[in-house]
Design a protein around this motif. Structure first.
Motif, PDB file in Angstrom:
ATOM      1  N   HIS A  55       8.470  38.040   8.317  1.00  0.00           N
ATOM      2  CA  HIS A  55       7.481  39.091   8.041  1.00  0.00           C
ATOM      3  C   HIS A  55       6.031  38.677   8.208  1.00  0.00           C
ATOM      4  CE1 HIS A  55      10.704  41.184   5.401  1.00  0.00           C
ATOM      5  NE2 HIS A  55      10.814  41.525   6.667  1.00  0.00           N
ATOM      6  N   ALA A 253       4.147  40.129  -0.071  1.00  0.00           N
ATOM      7  CA  ALA A 253       5.185  40.852   0.687  1.00  0.00           C
ATOM      8  C   ALA A 253       5.542  42.225   0.128  1.00  0.00           C
ATOM      9  CB  ALA A 253       6.462  40.016   0.829  1.00  0.00           C
ATOM     10  N   GLN A 270      10.654  46.861   0.755  1.00  0.00           N
ATOM     11  CA  GLN A 270       9.719  45.732   0.589  1.00  0.00           C
ATOM     12  C   GLN A 270       9.068  45.736  -0.797  1.00  0.00           C
ATOM     13  OE1 GLN A 270       9.918  47.310   3.606  1.00  0.00           O
ATOM     14  NE2 GLN A 270      10.929  45.502   4.465  1.00  0.00           N
TER      15      GLN A 270
END
Ligand code: PMP
Length: 408
Positions: A55, A253, A270
């Motif tokens: 990510h 994140a 997420q």
């Protein structure tokens, strides 16, 4: 390509032998499953030549790893019959239930609301709800079991009230192996406007699960019981429910934008995955699901049911043995031998190369209900076969000789 069950499969599992190569009769799969070589290889590659974070990286290997991590999420979604953005990776089932308790329970429940659990729940589907109840003023109702040890859905119907907000039940009991009629449980919960959470720890490795077909609202499982690694599990929740839930933990994140004045959060999933996730474990979980589905859960279930039937038949012939749970158990047999503590039985069986579990199995309310402090438990996996039962029965005979007890 389909594969035959039993011995050929056993060779896929390095953990099914002792370090010096002798056979080992592992009958504790309900605690944690042994791993096939493909899962070990996937984990090794993910931690080795493929390793990078997800990510974040702009470099190719990180982008590749991100694709693998998200492919694992898609794989879990397909496995459970849900959508990709409905899968939240957690540390395991325990964390998944705690996530629902904290993010949904703490924000949705109040004084006088009711949570229904059952007598056979694992502590991880009891304690998080007690913590929520303590802080919100909600109350817990306990659904009793039928004579044979299944969650009594007739009794559930009678317990439900318009104040019931959540029903949280084990899809398969980790002690008795009883299988819940999950679809009926969902209908009942929804009839009073409550949500249904299913603890799928023991079901996911044993029966085909389709959350859409069941109609539940939350489903959780741990990868390590599904022939995958420890340290990862999943929560599936309906998109609209997840969408409405506040974050679990704060950190990297899980955000959209951070300033000291105000932080906004990423959309699900997420939003619920703060910090660097269990990357290699997700990739290995993908491999585990591939492995299990190549064999087929219907075949695994049939095979385990045959082994349960034989073990129950053999134990049922012994008049010093008490068998717990229903005959139609999904791969799990709990029992007691008069005059032999389950721990002593477990220790003697270990000397014979047979690993069973002895204890309360994190289900003390169920032990209280059964009137025991512990049971002996044999649980099968897709690699189990008749030789495991033979070795266990021989070990029981030896235990009897040691204890000077008799079966007649
Ligand atoms: N629920 C059930 C029915 C279980 O069998 C287990 C594991 N014994 C758990 C929850 C908790 O799983 P974990 O420890 O992997 O979080």
């Amino acid at each position: 390509m389909t594969r035959t069950l039993e011995l050929s499969l056993r060779d896929d599992f390095p953990g099914m032998k002792t370090p010096d190569g002798a056979p080992w009769h592992y009958l504790d799969t309900a605690a944690t499953a042994q791993k096939p070589q493909t899962v070990i290889d996937a984990m090794t590659r993910a931690l080795g030549s493929d390793y990078a974070t997800v990510h974040r990286g702009v470099y190719a290997r990180s982008a590749d790893m991100t694709l693998r991590y998200e492919a694992a999420r898609r794989r879990v979604a397909g496995f459970l019959g849900g959508q990709e953005d409905e899968i939240v990776f957690t540390r395991g089932a325990t964390e998944a239930i705690n996530l629902v308790a904290q993010c949904w329970g703490m924000t949705r429940l109040g004084e006088g609301d009711r949570i229904v659990l059952s007598t056979l729940e694992h502590h991880s589907n009891i304690v998080p709800w007690q913590m929520v109840a303590e802080r919100t003023g909600a109350e817990i109702d306990v659904c009793p079991l039928t004579e044979s040890g299944e969650i009594d859905l007739g009794a559930l119907e009678a317990i439900l009230t318009p104040r019931t907000r959540l029903v949280a039940l084990a899809h398969v009991s980790n002690v008795l192996g009883s299988v819940l009629d999950a679809k009926r449980a969902a209908e009942l919960a929804h009839s009073v406007g409550a949500k249904l959470l299913l603890d799928g720890c023991q079901a996911a490795p044993r029966i085909a699960v389709d959350v859409a077909e069941i109609g539940c609202d939350f489903y959780v499982f741990s990868a390590h019981k599904l022939y995958g690694p420890t340290g990862i599990g999943a929560l599936w929740a309906r998109a609209e429910i997840l969408e409405d839930m506040p974050p679990y933990q704060g950190g990297g994140a899980m955000i959209d934008r951070v300033t000291f004045d105000r932080t906004t959060y990423a959309p699900p999933p997420q939003r619920f995955e703060a910090g660097t996730p269990a990357i290699a474990e997700a990739v290995a979980l993908h491999a585990a699901i591939d492995y299990v589905e190549e064999i087929g859960l219907d075949r695994i279930h049939r095979r385990e049911a045959e082994l349960v039937a034989r073990l129950r038949r053999e134990l049922g012939k012994m008049n010093d043995v008490t068998l717990f749970g229903p005959a139609e158990s999904a791969g799990i047999v709990s029992f007691a031998i008069d005059g032999v503590h389950p721990h002593d039985l477990g220790t003697i069986l270990d000397e014979e190369g047979v690993a069973i579990r002895a204890g309360h199995h994190c289900a003390q309310p169920l032990m209280d209900h059964l009137g025991v402090t512990a049971t002996a438990r044999a649980s099968f996996g897709l690699y189990s076969d008749d030789s495991d039962i033979d070795a266990m029965l021989a070990g029981i005979e030896r235990t009897r000789r040691i204890f000077g007890s008799s079966n007649g």
